[in-house]
Write a protein that holds these residues in place. Structure first.
Motif, PDB file in Angstrom:
ATOM      1  N   LEU A 149       0.827  -1.212   0.000  1.00 50.93           N
ATOM      2  CA  LEU A 149       0.000   0.000   0.000  1.00 50.93           C
ATOM      3  C   LEU A 149       0.860   1.261   0.000  1.00 50.93           C
ATOM      4  O   LEU A 149       0.612   2.199  -0.767  1.00 50.93           O
ATOM      5  CB  LEU A 149      -0.930   0.017   1.219  1.00 50.93           C
ATOM      6  N   LEU A 150       1.871   1.277   0.851  1.00 48.59           N
ATOM      7  CA  LEU A 150       2.732   2.458   0.945  1.00 48.59           C
ATOM      8  C   LEU A 150       3.577   2.625  -0.320  1.00 48.59           C
ATOM      9  O   LEU A 150       3.828   3.763  -0.754  1.00 48.59           O
ATOM     10  CB  LEU A 150       3.601   2.387   2.192  1.00 48.59           C
ATOM     11  N   THR A 151       3.984   1.515  -0.924  1.00 51.27           N
ATOM     12  CA  THR A 151       4.726   1.585  -2.177  1.00 51.27           C
ATOM     13  C   THR A 151       3.850   2.199  -3.274  1.00 51.27           C
ATOM     14  O   THR A 151       4.295   3.074  -4.023  1.00 51.27           O
ATOM     15  CB  THR A 151       5.221   0.192  -2.596  1.00 51.27           C
ATOM     16  N   HIS A 178      -7.266   4.038  -2.781  1.00 54.66           N
ATOM     17  CA  HIS A 178      -7.607   3.109  -3.864  1.00 54.66           C
ATOM     18  C   HIS A 178      -6.832   1.797  -3.761  1.00 54.66           C
ATOM     19  O   HIS A 178      -7.372   0.728  -4.057  1.00 54.66           O
ATOM     20  CB  HIS A 178      -7.360   3.754  -5.225  1.00 54.66           C
ATOM     21  N   ALA A 179      -5.575   1.866  -3.344  1.00 55.74           N
ATOM     22  CA  ALA A 179      -4.778   0.642  -3.195  1.00 55.74           C
ATOM     23  C   ALA A 179      -5.387  -0.261  -2.122  1.00 55.74           C
ATOM     24  O   ALA A 179      -5.448  -1.487  -2.290  1.00 55.74           O
ATOM     25  CB  ALA A 179      -3.330   0.981  -2.864  1.00 55.74           C
ATOM     26  N   HIS A 223      -7.899   5.607   7.092  1.00 58.67           N
ATOM     27  CA  HIS A 223      -8.341   4.527   7.981  1.00 58.67           C
ATOM     28  C   HIS A 223      -8.576   3.296   7.108  1.00 58.67           C
ATOM     29  O   HIS A 223      -9.286   3.380   6.098  1.00 58.67           O
ATOM     30  CB  HIS A 223      -9.630   4.924   8.690  1.00 58.67           C
ATOM     31  N   ILE A 224      -7.989   2.173   7.511  1.00 58.02           N
ATOM     32  CA  ILE A 224      -8.041   0.964   6.681  1.00 58.02           C
ATOM     33  C   ILE A 224      -8.398  -0.249   7.540  1.00 58.02           C
ATOM     34  O   ILE A 224      -7.848  -0.432   8.631  1.00 58.02           O
ATOM     35  CB  ILE A 224      -6.682   0.702   5.993  1.00 58.02           C
ATOM     36  N   GLY A 225      -9.288  -1.069   7.054  1.00 53.37           N
ATOM     37  CA  GLY A 225      -9.656  -2.303   7.735  1.00 53.37           C
ATOM     38  C   GLY A 225     -10.583  -3.127   6.861  1.00 53.37           C
ATOM     39  O   GLY A 225     -10.747  -2.858   5.670  1.00 53.37           O
ATOM     40  N   THR A 226     -11.192  -4.109   7.470  1.00 53.86           N
ATOM     41  CA  THR A 226     -12.158  -4.957   6.775  1.00 53.86           C
ATOM     42  C   THR A 226     -13.542  -4.351   6.975  1.00 53.86           C
ATOM     43  O   THR A 226     -13.889  -3.966   8.102  1.00 53.86           O
ATOM     44  CB  THR A 226     -12.102  -6.387   7.342  1.00 53.86           C
ATOM     45  N   ALA A 228     -11.622  -1.984   3.261  1.00 54.61           N
ATOM     46  CA  ALA A 228     -12.341  -0.715   3.281  1.00 54.61           C
ATOM     47  C   ALA A 228     -11.342   0.351   3.686  1.00 54.61           C
ATOM     48  O   ALA A 228     -10.394   0.074   4.428  1.00 54.61           O
ATOM     49  CB  ALA A 228     -13.496  -0.775   4.289  1.00 54.61           C
ATOM     50  N   ALA A 229     -11.545   1.561   3.193  1.00 54.37           N
ATOM     51  CA  ALA A 229     -10.647   2.653   3.551  1.00 54.37           C
ATOM     52  C   ALA A 229     -11.417   3.965   3.492  1.00 54.37           C
ATOM     53  O   ALA A 229     -12.349   4.113   2.700  1.00 54.37           O
ATOM     54  CB  ALA A 229      -9.444   2.699   2.618  1.00 54.37           C
ATOM     55  N   GLN A 230     -11.022   4.894   4.343  1.00 56.49           N
ATOM     56  CA  GLN A 230     -11.660   6.201   4.390  1.00 56.49           C
ATOM     57  C   GLN A 230     -10.602   7.257   4.667  1.00 56.49           C
ATOM     58  O   GLN A 230      -9.734   7.072   5.528  1.00 56.49           O
ATOM     59  CB  GLN A 230     -12.733   6.221   5.487  1.00 56.49           C
TER      60      GLN A 230
END
Length: 172
Positions: free
Chosen positions: A14-16, A107-108, A146-149, A115-117
């Motif tokens: 994700l960071l890449t 988007h990544a 914020h990233i999770g399921t 899920a991400a916000q």
């Protein structure tokens, strides 16, 4: 959002991806601060102290909101803008690059099935809060991703009608 969050290998993916964005002059005018595990809760305790010092005693709901500010998802990545005066690259362009990092990270995460916000809230604009979270002089938080399921299906919010925001240049 709930566990699981991206593991270490996925986080590096994700960071890449987020770091492979438009960056005029190859300045890397952004960096990342990762919050996961107990660190999210410790950050919340420190943010609560700032909020109460500035606003007085908070009610139980407000206290809970501050304590959980960086714990609403199992992983939070702060994208920090390091935009600075440069002889050739405008600050605005550098700030846009940080925004591109945020959007690409978002988007990544979705592409990996998470899920991400993207949020900012008061913490992104408060110098004292920034310092306790690791923001240095001359830096600014572009966003907290914020990233999770997903625990619920996503809901769509109202968007503008395209005929109200799109024009076609005619050269007139």
């Amino acid at each position: 959002m709930v566990e699981p969050a991206p593991d270490d290998a996925e986080l590096m993916q994700l960071l890449t991806a987020a770091a492979r964005i438009p960056d005029h002059g190859k300045l890397a005018p952004w960096r990342f601060i990762v919050f996961r595990g107990e660190a999210r809760l410790e950050a919340g305790r420190r943010l609560l102290a700032i909020a109460e010092r500035k606003n007085g005693t908070l009610d139980e709901g407000q206290r809970k909101q501050e304590l959980e500010r960086l714990a609403r998802a199992p992983l939070v990545v702060a994208v920090v803008s390091r935009a600075a005066e440069h002889p050739k690259i405008p600050v605005w362009e550098q700030q846009l690059s940080a925004g591109a990092c945020c959007m690409t990270l978002l988007h990544a995460a979705h592409a990996l099935g998470y899920a991400a916000q993207w949020l900012t809230e008061w913490v992104a604009y408060d110098a004292e809060a920034g310092r306790i979270l690791g923001v240095k002089d001359g830096e600014q938080i572009a966003g907290f991703i914020h990233i999770g399921t997903p625990s619920l299906p996503p809901t769509e919010r109202p968007r503008p009608e395209l005929d109200q925001i799109v024009t076609y240049w005619q050269g007139e």
